[in-house]
Design an enzyme around this catalytic site. Structure first.
Site, mmCIF file in Angstrom:
data_model
loop_
_atom_site.group_PDB
_atom_site.id
_atom_site.type_symbol
_atom_site.label_atom_id
_atom_site.label_comp_id
_atom_site.label_asym_id
_atom_site.label_seq_id
_atom_site.Cartn_x
_atom_site.Cartn_y
_atom_site.Cartn_z
ATOM 1 N N ARG A 26 -0.652 61.718 75.077
ATOM 2 C CA ARG A 26 -1.830 62.592 75.068
ATOM 3 C C ARG A 26 -2.285 62.997 76.474
ATOM 4 O O ARG A 26 -3.463 63.258 76.692
ATOM 5 C CB ARG A 26 -3.000 61.933 74.327
ATOM 6 C CG ARG A 26 -2.718 61.655 72.862
ATOM 7 C CD ARG A 26 -2.719 62.939 72.067
ATOM 8 N NE ARG A 26 -2.834 62.677 70.640
ATOM 9 C CZ ARG A 26 -3.921 62.965 69.921
ATOM 10 N NH1 ARG A 26 -4.958 63.547 70.468
ATOM 11 N NH2 ARG A 26 -3.937 62.707 68.644
ATOM 12 N N ARG A 30 -7.689 66.785 76.667
ATOM 13 C CA ARG A 30 -9.082 66.852 77.094
ATOM 14 C C ARG A 30 -9.463 66.052 78.318
ATOM 15 O O ARG A 30 -10.547 66.229 78.845
ATOM 16 C CB ARG A 30 -9.987 66.468 75.918
ATOM 17 C CG ARG A 30 -9.941 67.520 74.835
ATOM 18 C CD ARG A 30 -10.455 66.978 73.550
ATOM 19 N NE ARG A 30 -9.600 65.890 73.085
ATOM 20 C CZ ARG A 30 -9.817 65.212 71.975
ATOM 21 N NH1 ARG A 30 -10.866 65.475 71.244
ATOM 22 N NH2 ARG A 30 -8.995 64.257 71.596
ATOM 23 N N ARG A 39 -8.776 75.911 77.090
ATOM 24 C CA ARG A 39 -9.182 75.727 75.696
ATOM 25 C C ARG A 39 -10.521 76.426 75.414
ATOM 26 O O ARG A 39 -10.718 76.997 74.344
ATOM 27 C CB ARG A 39 -9.256 74.214 75.475
ATOM 28 C CG ARG A 39 -9.955 73.693 74.311
ATOM 29 C CD ARG A 39 -9.029 73.570 73.125
ATOM 30 N NE ARG A 39 -9.676 72.737 72.143
ATOM 31 C CZ ARG A 39 -10.771 73.109 71.475
ATOM 32 N NH1 ARG A 39 -11.295 74.284 71.672
ATOM 33 N NH2 ARG A 39 -11.302 72.286 70.599
ATOM 34 N N ASP A 76 1.198 69.470 68.136
ATOM 35 C CA ASP A 76 0.608 68.386 67.354
ATOM 36 C C ASP A 76 1.588 67.976 66.270
ATOM 37 O O ASP A 76 2.405 68.795 65.831
ATOM 38 C CB ASP A 76 -0.713 68.832 66.721
ATOM 39 C CG ASP A 76 -1.557 67.623 66.339
ATOM 40 O OD1 ASP A 76 -2.386 67.205 67.157
ATOM 41 O OD2 ASP A 76 -1.363 67.085 65.237
ATOM 42 N N TYR A 153 -1.335 62.146 56.060
ATOM 43 C CA TYR A 153 -2.229 63.308 56.190
ATOM 44 C C TYR A 153 -2.086 64.271 55.013
ATOM 45 O O TYR A 153 -3.049 64.881 54.572
ATOM 46 C CB TYR A 153 -1.958 64.050 57.510
ATOM 47 C CG TYR A 153 -2.541 63.333 58.705
ATOM 48 C CD1 TYR A 153 -3.910 63.377 58.963
ATOM 49 C CD2 TYR A 153 -1.746 62.605 59.577
ATOM 50 C CE1 TYR A 153 -4.456 62.702 60.056
ATOM 51 C CE2 TYR A 153 -2.277 61.930 60.665
ATOM 52 C CZ TYR A 153 -3.641 61.990 60.897
ATOM 53 O OH TYR A 153 -4.178 61.328 61.966
HETATM 54 O O1 CP3 Z 1 0.645 63.926 74.178
HETATM 55 C C1 CP3 Z 1 0.351 65.074 74.539
HETATM 56 O O2 CP3 Z 1 -0.302 65.302 75.554
HETATM 57 C C2 CP3 Z 1 0.893 66.263 73.746
HETATM 58 C C3 CP3 Z 1 0.030 66.747 72.747
HETATM 59 C C4 CP3 Z 1 -0.298 65.963 71.483
HETATM 60 C C5 CP3 Z 1 -1.444 66.288 70.713
HETATM 61 N N1 CP3 Z 1 -1.395 65.557 69.570
HETATM 62 C C6 CP3 Z 1 -2.459 67.282 71.107
HETATM 63 C C7 CP3 Z 1 -3.805 67.203 70.505
HETATM 64 C C8 CP3 Z 1 0.408 64.965 70.783
HETATM 65 C C9 CP3 Z 1 1.669 64.207 71.167
HETATM 66 C C10 CP3 Z 1 -0.305 64.719 69.576
HETATM 67 C C11 CP3 Z 1 0.155 63.771 68.541
HETATM 68 C C12 CP3 Z 1 -0.721 63.440 67.423
HETATM 69 N N2 CP3 Z 1 -1.579 64.257 66.743
HETATM 70 C C13 CP3 Z 1 -0.738 62.189 66.771
HETATM 71 C C14 CP3 Z 1 0.164 61.022 67.134
HETATM 72 C C15 CP3 Z 1 -0.304 60.271 68.306
HETATM 73 C C16 CP3 Z 1 -1.535 59.442 68.076
HETATM 74 O O3 CP3 Z 1 -2.519 59.701 68.761
HETATM 75 O O4 CP3 Z 1 -1.483 58.526 67.232
HETATM 76 C C17 CP3 Z 1 -1.677 62.253 65.734
HETATM 77 C C18 CP3 Z 1 -2.045 61.143 64.782
HETATM 78 C C19 CP3 Z 1 -2.194 63.590 65.718
HETATM 79 C C20 CP3 Z 1 -3.160 64.169 64.769
HETATM 80 C C21 CP3 Z 1 -4.389 64.650 65.440
HETATM 81 N N3 CP3 Z 1 -4.449 65.718 66.329
HETATM 82 C C22 CP3 Z 1 -5.700 64.120 65.300
HETATM 83 C C23 CP3 Z 1 -6.056 62.926 64.438
HETATM 84 C C24 CP3 Z 1 -6.535 64.889 66.114
HETATM 85 C C25 CP3 Z 1 -8.038 64.770 66.220
HETATM 86 C C26 CP3 Z 1 -8.438 63.654 67.096
HETATM 87 C C27 CP3 Z 1 -8.361 64.059 68.541
HETATM 88 O O5 CP3 Z 1 -7.651 63.394 69.292
HETATM 89 O O6 CP3 Z 1 -9.023 65.040 68.853
HETATM 90 C C28 CP3 Z 1 -5.735 65.856 66.789
HETATM 91 C C29 CP3 Z 1 -6.202 66.870 67.753
HETATM 92 C C30 CP3 Z 1 -5.480 67.047 69.034
HETATM 93 N N4 CP3 Z 1 -4.121 66.985 69.202
HETATM 94 C C31 CP3 Z 1 -6.076 67.335 70.285
HETATM 95 C C32 CP3 Z 1 -5.032 67.434 71.213
HETATM 96 C C33 CP3 Z 1 -5.148 67.764 72.656
HETATM 97 C C34 CP3 Z 1 -7.567 67.537 70.534
HETATM 98 C C35 CP3 Z 1 -8.014 68.855 70.020
HETATM 99 C C36 CP3 Z 1 -8.645 69.763 71.039
HETATM 100 O O7 CP3 Z 1 -8.226 69.898 72.188
HETATM 101 O O8 CP3 Z 1 -9.579 70.420 70.610
#
Ligand code: CP3
Length: 346
Positions: A26, A30, A39, A76, A153
């Site tokens: 991640r 953010r 964003r 994602d 999901y």
């Molecule tokens: O790692 C990275 O930097 C690459 C980008 C990446 C995102 N999501 C961007 C994202 C990766 C590798 C993921 C994987 C992901 N997404 C997982 C597996 C890893 C983990 O954390 O267990 C899961 C379960 C998700 C599903 C997901 N996406 C959720 C539950 C959420 C909401 C919670 C949160 O973190 O905000 C997201 C949103 C998300 N995915 C954001 C980002 C940058 C935030 C949204 C935003 O910028 O508005």
């Protein structure tokens, strides 16, 4: 492809490196004001993820700003269920929500596989653009969710503390669950191969909800499909990160993949013993350590590096970096890894 820095590729292939490579799950997101600026100009996360030029731009940011040894494509895990036929909304405070979920065999039958992989062309274009802009500075990581986490999901429709509805589906409808898992697996294999063809150098599977299943259930409904993926992905080194699956480490040691990700609950020496000497291990500092003062971050990072030893390790956190982590604290973690010289007495 010639790289200026290929530490992570060499570590993933089990080769000795001058120092331990480091990146953060991640990292593109953010924590960086530069990400929030991009964003903030858009309607939301989905617009960013589906606009290849912008996705490529935020993919590169952590390489420029943090100095990590790898980029991970900005996307994602939920783009796969969406391409298969279930669209999602991403809410700032709530996370992802699927308005329509899987509730019958008919729903499973209507999910797409080949067309889904084609519909993800915007991810491949983002990979090609990021690769071009990286120009060999560091390798690029592609990824997908593991089938069980994606099923969770698709059934639950949103995040959940217990994922009880998804677990209920495994117990109450095991035949349907296997049918759905197989469709997700077939799609994921094609999707990862396509990412590799378009430039991803390393591939990672995220099984974020592994830890909520009982060991035997995990074997039947998750590991079985991860095994298929590992056996099918021969083109690039694969990392399997199963959050919370401490009970499955011995079996994970037998997977046909190069790297196993550890979370912070998995003891390092114990994991090495259970997984065996040949795999590369990735992880595993508690992301909350990055809230500590810089001196403490340094101390804990050094202690982690000492425990892993100098070969077959890729430094990372034990899960994704939390969004309110200070950038200089993240840099402290990264720089400590980069400056480290191995001293088991430390
Ligand atoms: O790692 C990275 O930097 C690459 C980008 C990446 C995102 N999501 C961007 C994202 C990766 C590798 C993921 C994987 C992901 N997404 C997982 C597996 C890893 C983990 O954390 O267990 C899961 C379960 C998700 C599903 C997901 N996406 C959720 C539950 C959420 C909401 C919670 C949160 O973190 O905000 C997201 C949103 C998300 N995915 C954001 C980002 C940058 C935030 C949204 C935003 O910028 O508005």
């Amino acid at each position: 492809m010639k790289y200026k820095n290929d530490l992570i590729l060499r570590a993933a292939n089990g080769e000795t490196t001058e120092r331990t490579p480091v990146w953060l799950m991640r990292q593109a997101g953010r924590i960086l004001p530069e990400y929030r600026a991009v964003r903030g100009r858009l309607s939301g996360f989905k617009e960013l993820a589906t606009t290849p030029a912008l996705a490529a731009e935020v993919t590169i940011q952590p390489v420029d700003i943090l100095g990590v040894d790898a980029a991970i494509i900005f996307s994602d895990i939920l783009v796969v269920p969406e391409a298969m036929g279930l669209t999602y909304e991403m809410y700032e405070s709530k996370g992802p929500v699927f308005p329509k979920v899987i509730s019958s065999e008919k729903d499973i039958d209507s999910l797409k596989i080949k067309e889904a992989v084609e519909d993800l062309e915007y991810v491949y274009e983002a990979i090609r653009l990021a690769k071009k802009e990286l120009a060999g500075r560091v390798p690029l990581i592609g990824f997908a969710g593991a089938p069980w986490t994606i099923l969770a999901y698709m059934i639950e429709g949103s995040g959940s503390k217990t994922f009880a509805k998804a677990k209920k589906f495994l117990y109450a409808e095991p035949i349907l669950a296997h049918k759905l898992l197989q469709k997700i697996t077939d799609t994921t294999i094609l999707y990862l191969k396509e990412q590799q063809k378009n430039g991803a150098d390393i591939l990672q599977l995220f099984d974020s909800w592994a830890g909520i299943l009982a060991p035997e259930v995990y074997k039947e409904f998750s590991l079985r499909y991860i095994t298929q993926i590992c056996n099918s992905i021969t083109e690039a080194p694969l990392t399997v990160f199963a959050k919370g699956a401490f009970f499955a480490r011995e079996e994970m040691g037998k997977l046909n993949c190069r790297t196993i990700g550890l979370d912070w609950n998995m003891g390092i020496r114990e994991s090495r013993m259970l997984i065996g000497p040949t795999k590369t291990l990735q992880g595993n500092l508690d992301p909350c350590v990055l809230y500590a003062p810089l001196s403490e971050i340094k101390r804990q990072t050094i202690s982690m590096l000492n425990e892993f030893g100098k070969v077959n390790h890729i430094a990372n956190l034990g899960h994704g970096v939390y969004p309110d982590t200070k950038v200089d604290h993240v840099k402290c973690f990264i720089n400590t890894v980069k400056e480290y010289t191995f001293n088991p007495e430390q």
